[in-house]
Design a protein around this motif. Structure first.
Motif, PDB file in Angstrom:
ATOM      1  N   LYS A 202       3.940  -0.784   4.508  1.00 48.65           N
ATOM      2  CA  LYS A 202       3.323  -1.261   4.627  1.00 48.65           C
ATOM      3  C   LYS A 202       1.651  -1.193   4.139  1.00 48.65           C
ATOM      4  CE  LYS A 202       3.017  -1.222   9.717  1.00 48.65           C
ATOM      5  NZ  LYS A 202       4.030  -1.596  11.018  1.00 48.65           N
ATOM      6  N   SER A 203       0.419  -0.604   4.868  1.00 48.93           N
ATOM      7  CA  SER A 203      -0.588  -0.568   4.930  1.00 48.93           C
ATOM      8  C   SER A 203      -0.620  -0.262   2.529  1.00 48.93           C
ATOM      9  CB  SER A 203      -1.569   0.521   5.305  1.00 48.93           C
ATOM     10  OG  SER A 203      -1.006   1.658   5.157  1.00 48.93           O
ATOM     11  N   PHE A 204       0.048   0.426   2.198  1.00 49.47           N
ATOM     12  CA  PHE A 204      -0.058   0.562   1.092  1.00 49.47           C
ATOM     13  C   PHE A 204      -0.198  -0.983   0.541  1.00 49.47           C
ATOM     14  CE2 PHE A 204       1.912   4.739   0.212  1.00 49.47           C
ATOM     15  CZ  PHE A 204       1.026   4.852   0.892  1.00 49.47           C
ATOM     16  N   SER A 205      -1.383  -1.085  -1.318  1.00 51.37           N
ATOM     17  CA  SER A 205      -1.018  -2.203  -1.685  1.00 51.37           C
ATOM     18  C   SER A 205       0.300  -2.087  -2.997  1.00 51.37           C
ATOM     19  CB  SER A 205      -2.591  -1.821  -2.941  1.00 51.37           C
ATOM     20  OG  SER A 205      -2.020  -0.783  -4.144  1.00 51.37           O
ATOM     21  N   PRO A 206      -0.139  -3.663  -3.506  1.00 53.55           N
ATOM     22  CA  PRO A 206       2.035  -4.412  -4.016  1.00 53.55           C
ATOM     23  C   PRO A 206       1.500  -3.782  -5.253  1.00 53.55           C
ATOM     24  CG  PRO A 206      -0.457  -6.269  -3.685  1.00 53.55           C
ATOM     25  CD  PRO A 206      -0.647  -4.690  -3.234  1.00 53.55           C
ATOM     26  N   VAL A 207       1.088  -3.118  -5.853  1.00 53.08           N
ATOM     27  CA  VAL A 207       1.249  -1.646  -7.171  1.00 53.08           C
ATOM     28  C   VAL A 207       2.033  -1.027  -6.626  1.00 53.08           C
ATOM     29  CG1 VAL A 207       0.191  -0.593  -8.796  1.00 53.08           C
ATOM     30  CG2 VAL A 207      -1.176  -2.835  -8.419  1.00 53.08           C
TER      31      VAL A 207
ATOM     32  N   GLY B   1      -8.063  -1.701 -13.724  1.00 53.70           N
ATOM     33  CA  GLY B   1      -8.359  -1.619 -12.424  1.00 53.70           C
ATOM     34  C   GLY B   1      -8.551  -0.358 -11.034  1.00 53.70           C
ATOM     35  N   LEU B   2      -6.869  -0.336 -11.070  1.00 49.90           N
ATOM     36  CA  LEU B   2      -6.751   0.123  -9.857  1.00 49.90           C
ATOM     37  C   LEU B   2      -6.617   1.804  -9.532  1.00 49.90           C
ATOM     38  CD1 LEU B   2      -4.361  -2.718  -8.908  1.00 49.90           C
ATOM     39  CD2 LEU B   2      -6.411  -2.459  -8.114  1.00 49.90           C
ATOM     40  N   THR B   3      -6.851   2.220 -10.446  1.00 47.44           N
ATOM     41  CA  THR B   3      -6.460   3.986 -10.264  1.00 47.44           C
ATOM     42  C   THR B   3      -6.692   4.200  -8.954  1.00 47.44           C
ATOM     43  OG1 THR B   3      -6.343   3.948 -12.998  1.00 47.44           O
ATOM     44  CG2 THR B   3      -6.744   6.091 -11.998  1.00 47.44           C
ATOM     45  N   THR B   4      -8.370   3.884  -8.755  1.00 46.65           N
ATOM     46  CA  THR B   4      -9.163   5.317  -7.950  1.00 46.65           C
ATOM     47  C   THR B   4      -7.813   4.413  -6.288  1.00 46.65           C
ATOM     48  OG1 THR B   4     -11.141   4.707  -8.774  1.00 46.65           O
ATOM     49  CG2 THR B   4     -10.516   5.400  -6.202  1.00 46.65           C
ATOM     50  N   SER B   5      -7.780   3.463  -6.012  1.00 46.25           N
ATOM     51  CA  SER B   5      -7.357   3.182  -5.226  1.00 46.25           C
ATOM     52  C   SER B   5      -5.021   3.259  -5.127  1.00 46.25           C
ATOM     53  CB  SER B   5      -6.603   1.654  -4.574  1.00 46.25           C
ATOM     54  OG  SER B   5      -6.570   1.056  -5.789  1.00 46.25           O
ATOM     55  N   VAL B   6      -5.174   3.664  -6.029  1.00 44.14           N
ATOM     56  CA  VAL B   6      -2.947   3.795  -6.070  1.00 44.14           C
ATOM     57  C   VAL B   6      -3.951   5.566  -5.875  1.00 44.14           C
ATOM     58  CG1 VAL B   6      -0.802   3.948  -7.345  1.00 44.14           C
ATOM     59  CG2 VAL B   6      -2.656   1.768  -6.835  1.00 44.14           C
ATOM     60  N   PHE B   7      -4.345   6.319  -6.628  1.00 52.79           N
ATOM     61  CA  PHE B   7      -4.475   7.550  -5.964  1.00 52.79           C
ATOM     62  C   PHE B   7      -4.832   8.248  -4.870  1.00 52.79           C
ATOM     63  CE2 PHE B   7      -7.716  11.242  -5.918  1.00 52.79           C
ATOM     64  CZ  PHE B   7      -6.530  11.980  -6.307  1.00 52.79           C
ATOM     65  N   GLY B   8      -5.885   7.411  -4.261  1.00 51.05           N
ATOM     66  CA  GLY B   8      -5.236   7.635  -2.150  1.00 51.05           C
ATOM     67  C   GLY B   8      -3.908   7.270  -2.214  1.00 51.05           C
ATOM     68  N   GLU B   9      -3.579   5.894  -2.237  1.00 51.88           N
ATOM     69  CA  GLU B   9      -2.224   6.183  -1.735  1.00 51.88           C
ATOM     70  C   GLU B   9      -1.314   7.161  -2.057  1.00 51.88           C
ATOM     71  OE1 GLU B   9      -3.091   0.989  -1.436  1.00 51.88           O
ATOM     72  OE2 GLU B   9      -1.641   2.164  -3.143  1.00 51.88           O
ATOM     73  N   MET B  10      -0.950   7.448  -3.332  1.00 50.89           N
ATOM     74  CA  MET B  10       0.143   7.923  -3.989  1.00 50.89           C
ATOM     75  C   MET B  10      -0.727  10.129  -3.050  1.00 50.89           C
ATOM     76  SD  MET B  10       1.572   6.998  -6.352  1.00 50.89           S
ATOM     77  CE  MET B  10       2.189   5.917  -5.685  1.00 50.89           C
ATOM     78  N   LYS B  11      -1.688  10.221  -2.644  1.00 50.28           N
ATOM     79  CA  LYS B  11      -1.753  11.087  -2.032  1.00 50.28           C
ATOM     80  C   LYS B  11      -0.766  10.733  -0.872  1.00 50.28           C
ATOM     81  CE  LYS B  11      -5.729  14.261  -3.972  1.00 50.28           C
ATOM     82  NZ  LYS B  11      -7.033  14.137  -3.401  1.00 50.28           N
ATOM     83  N   ASP B  12      -1.271   9.966   0.235  1.00 49.29           N
ATOM     84  CA  ASP B  12      -0.608   9.501   1.265  1.00 49.29           C
ATOM     85  C   ASP B  12       0.668   9.860   0.836  1.00 49.29           C
ATOM     86  OD1 ASP B  12      -3.169   9.493   2.542  1.00 49.29           O
ATOM     87  OD2 ASP B  12      -2.913   6.812   2.355  1.00 49.29           O
ATOM     88  N   LEU B  13       1.552   8.960   0.330  1.00 50.31           N
ATOM     89  CA  LEU B  13       2.820   8.901  -0.515  1.00 50.31           C
ATOM     90  C   LEU B  13       3.449  10.341  -0.075  1.00 50.31           C
ATOM     91  CD1 LEU B  13       4.842   7.173  -0.899  1.00 50.31           C
ATOM     92  CD2 LEU B  13       5.076   8.407  -3.938  1.00 50.31           C
ATOM     93  N   VAL B  14       2.177  11.245  -0.974  1.00 54.05           N
ATOM     94  CA  VAL B  14       2.610  12.848  -1.082  1.00 54.05           C
ATOM     95  C   VAL B  14       2.852  13.131   0.318  1.00 54.05           C
ATOM     96  CG1 VAL B  14       2.528  14.995  -2.110  1.00 54.05           C
ATOM     97  CG2 VAL B  14       2.787  13.150  -3.332  1.00 54.05           C
ATOM     98  N   ASN B  15       1.736  13.403   0.728  1.00 54.19           N
ATOM     99  CA  ASN B  15       1.596  13.892   2.287  1.00 54.19           C
ATOM    100  C   ASN B  15       2.582  13.497   3.256  1.00 54.19           C
ATOM    101  OD1 ASN B  15      -0.736  15.464   1.441  1.00 54.19           O
ATOM    102  ND2 ASN B  15      -2.248  14.394   1.982  1.00 54.19           N
ATOM    103  N   THR B  16       2.941  12.300   3.489  1.00 52.90           N
ATOM    104  CA  THR B  16       4.056  11.684   4.371  1.00 52.90           C
ATOM    105  C   THR B  16       5.679  12.393   3.873  1.00 52.90           C
ATOM    106  OG1 THR B  16       2.915   9.312   4.605  1.00 52.90           O
ATOM    107  CG2 THR B  16       4.858   9.424   5.227  1.00 52.90           C
TER     108      THR B  16
END
Length: 179
Positions: free
Chosen positions: A67-72, A22-37
């Motif tokens: 470091k601000s990303f989730s453990p997943v 049930g973490l798709t939405t939060s990881v989705f945002g983090e993946m956008k940040d990862l790609v942009n970075t």
């Protein structure tokens, strides 16, 4: 842009896991940040693709950057680096984003123009075409390419409208050559 099989497999595995957790939405945002970075930093791209830098160093630096990303997401980054696929991190992130957007029926739109467009101009361009399904959500990526001289190129999925000055000049040039 073709996506590697590696990126597709990691992205699918991540999607399966996040859906179960049930973490798709939060990881989705983090993946956008990862790609942009990664996409915005040539130094970070060189760092990840360098064969000289040790795996432990790459893991510690990436842990500090993200470091601000989730453990997943942190665990995924660490796993990718341990398997020597850190050059694919951006592709994995983008493929995950694409899979989530496809799942949510989000249209991916690319709008290329010679200069930056205002939001009002972007909205007017999108309203003027039948390629965009206004009942669905869409994600617009704006690209600035001065080589098209003026106008725009709108790409929705595998369809494209080329209303650029450069292409119009090329068509006129061909017509003059034929006559």
């Amino acid at each position: 842009m073709r996506t590697s099989k590696v990126a597709k497999r990691y992205a699918q595995g991540l999607l399966n896991f996040t859906q179960e957790a049930g973490l798709t939405t939060s990881v989705f945002g983090e993946m956008k940040d990862l790609v942009n970075t990664i996409e915005k930093s040539k130094e970070l791209q060189s760092f990840f693709t360098s064969p000289i830098i040790e795996v432990k160093k790459k893991i510690s630096v990436s842990a500090e950057i993200f470091k601000s990303f989730s453990p997943v997401t942190k665990n995924l980054i660490q796993l990718v680096i341990k398997h020597g696929r850190e050059g694919q991190l951006s592709n994995i992130g983008q493929e995950f984003i694409n899979k989530v957007e496809d799942m949510n029926e989000v249209q991916r739109i690319t709008l290329t123009s010679a200069t930056a467009l205002s939001q009002e101009n972007i909205d007017n361009i999108l309203k003027s075409t039948t390629l965009v399904n206004h009942n669905n959500q869409f994600d617009v990526k704006s690209i600035i390419n001065p080589e098209i001289l003026g106008g725009y190129i709108l790409r929705v999925g595998d369809q494209q409208i080329d209303a650029s000055v450069k292409s119009k000049l090329n068509r006129l040039n061909k017509e003059f050559q034929l006559n």
